[in-house]
Design a protein around this motif. Structure first.
Motif, short mmCIF file in Angstrom:
data_model
loop_
_atom_site.label_atom_id
_atom_site.label_comp_id
_atom_site.label_asym_id
_atom_site.label_seq_id
_atom_site.Cartn_x
_atom_site.Cartn_y
_atom_site.Cartn_z
N VAL A 16 0.91 -1.32 -0.09
CA VAL A 16 0.00 0.08 -0.03
C VAL A 16 1.02 1.22 -0.02
O VAL A 16 0.52 2.38 -0.52
CB VAL A 16 -1.11 -0.07 1.29
CG1 VAL A 16 -1.63 1.27 1.48
CG2 VAL A 16 -1.85 -1.27 1.21
N ARG A 17 2.00 1.12 0.74
CA ARG A 17 2.86 2.31 0.72
C ARG A 17 3.49 2.73 -0.43
O ARG A 17 3.57 3.88 -0.88
CB ARG A 17 4.01 2.15 1.75
CG ARG A 17 5.02 3.45 2.02
CD ARG A 17 5.80 3.23 3.24
NE ARG A 17 6.60 4.26 3.51
CZ ARG A 17 7.75 4.65 2.92
NH1 ARG A 17 8.46 3.87 2.21
NH2 ARG A 17 8.16 5.91 3.09
N GLU A 18 3.79 1.76 -1.20
CA GLU A 18 4.18 2.05 -2.59
C GLU A 18 3.23 2.32 -3.71
O GLU A 18 3.55 3.51 -4.33
CB GLU A 18 4.92 0.70 -3.25
CG GLU A 18 5.25 0.59 -4.72
CD GLU A 18 6.71 1.26 -4.63
OE1 GLU A 18 7.22 1.69 -5.63
OE2 GLU A 18 7.54 1.58 -3.50
N ILE A 19 2.15 2.08 -3.34
CA ILE A 19 1.02 2.45 -4.23
C ILE A 19 0.65 3.85 -4.10
O ILE A 19 0.39 4.73 -4.78
CB ILE A 19 -0.36 1.75 -4.13
CG1 ILE A 19 -0.19 0.32 -4.73
CG2 ILE A 19 -1.64 2.31 -4.82
CD1 ILE A 19 -1.25 -0.64 -4.14
N HIS A 20 0.77 4.47 -2.66
CA HIS A 20 0.37 5.86 -2.27
C HIS A 20 1.69 6.68 -3.00
O HIS A 20 1.45 7.76 -3.39
CB HIS A 20 0.49 5.90 -0.92
CG HIS A 20 -0.61 5.54 -0.13
ND1 HIS A 20 -0.88 4.51 0.48
CD2 HIS A 20 -1.78 6.11 -0.09
CE1 HIS A 20 -2.34 4.47 1.16
NE2 HIS A 20 -2.71 5.43 0.45
N LEU A 21 2.96 6.06 -2.74
CA LEU A 21 4.09 6.97 -3.42
C LEU A 21 4.16 7.09 -4.70
O LEU A 21 4.19 8.21 -5.41
CB LEU A 21 5.49 6.17 -2.89
CG LEU A 21 5.96 6.43 -1.55
CD1 LEU A 21 6.87 5.49 -1.25
CD2 LEU A 21 6.19 7.95 -1.45
N LEU A 22 3.65 6.12 -5.61
CA LEU A 22 3.41 6.00 -7.22
C LEU A 22 2.31 7.09 -7.44
O LEU A 22 2.69 7.90 -8.26
CB LEU A 22 3.03 4.73 -7.63
CG LEU A 22 4.16 3.61 -7.73
CD1 LEU A 22 3.62 2.27 -7.83
CD2 LEU A 22 4.83 3.99 -8.88
N LEU A 23 1.18 7.05 -6.72
CA LEU A 23 0.08 7.89 -6.99
C LEU A 23 0.63 9.60 -6.51
O LEU A 23 0.29 10.04 -7.65
CB LEU A 23 -1.17 7.39 -6.42
CG LEU A 23 -2.58 8.34 -6.79
CD1 LEU A 23 -2.84 8.35 -8.32
CD2 LEU A 23 -3.49 7.65 -5.87
N ALA A 24 0.93 9.58 -5.43
CA ALA A 24 1.43 10.83 -5.06
C ALA A 24 2.43 11.54 -6.04
O ALA A 24 2.13 13.06 -6.60
CB ALA A 24 1.59 10.79 -3.63
N SER A 25 3.56 10.73 -6.33
CA SER A 25 4.50 11.50 -7.31
C SER A 25 3.91 11.69 -8.49
O SER A 25 4.32 12.66 -9.00
CB SER A 25 5.62 10.34 -7.26
OG SER A 25 5.28 9.24 -7.93
N ARG A 26 3.13 10.76 -8.99
CA ARG A 26 2.53 11.22 -10.46
C ARG A 26 1.42 12.40 -10.25
O ARG A 26 1.61 13.28 -11.33
CB ARG A 26 1.91 10.00 -10.94
CG ARG A 26 1.16 10.05 -12.32
CD ARG A 26 2.20 10.22 -13.22
NE ARG A 26 1.60 10.06 -14.62
CZ ARG A 26 1.91 11.14 -15.78
NH1 ARG A 26 3.17 11.73 -15.72
NH2 ARG A 26 1.33 10.99 -16.79
N LEU A 27 0.80 12.48 -9.28
CA LEU A 27 -0.20 13.66 -9.18
C LEU A 27 0.75 14.82 -8.81
O LEU A 27 0.28 16.16 -9.43
CB LEU A 27 -1.06 13.41 -7.96
CG LEU A 27 -2.31 12.25 -8.29
CD1 LEU A 27 -2.96 12.10 -7.23
CD2 LEU A 27 -2.84 12.77 -9.51
N TYR A 28 1.91 14.92 -8.51
CA TYR A 28 2.96 15.83 -8.23
C TYR A 28 3.26 16.61 -9.42
O TYR A 28 3.34 17.53 -9.84
CB TYR A 28 3.87 15.82 -7.03
CG TYR A 28 4.64 16.55 -7.00
CD1 TYR A 28 4.62 17.99 -6.54
CD2 TYR A 28 5.95 16.48 -7.64
CE1 TYR A 28 5.65 19.07 -6.54
CE2 TYR A 28 7.11 17.51 -7.48
CZ TYR A 28 7.03 18.79 -6.90
OH TYR A 28 7.81 19.72 -7.14
#
Length: 75
Positions: A16-28
């Motif tokens: 789940v942490r990796e998914i959050h990082l992937l999504l947050a980095s892309r949205l940023y």
């Protein structure tokens, strides 16, 4: 904050942490989230989030090239 539920195939092994990082980095990267919002989404400090952006090939300096050129020309 909104909650999102995603179904992944059983063959995908990602936490789940990796998914959050992937999504947050892309949205940023797309300019949808600020660095502070993205850090909050991942429950990391701004500094830690910014340090991790490189692992996702996302520049910390999320500034459009046209704006940089305009600033340079006006300097």
């Amino acid at each position: 904050m909104q909650t999102l539920q995603i179904q992944l195939p059983d063959t995908v092994t990602i936490d789940v942490r990796e998914i959050h990082l992937l999504l947050a980095s892309r949205l940023y990267e797309k300019g949808i989230l600020s660095v502070g919002q993205a850090a909050q989404m991942t429950q990391l400090s701004k500094r830690t989030f910014m340090e991790l952006l490189g692992q996702y090939q996302v520049s910390v300096l999320n500034y459009p090239a046209d704006d940089i050129k305009l600033d340079f020309d006006n300097a």
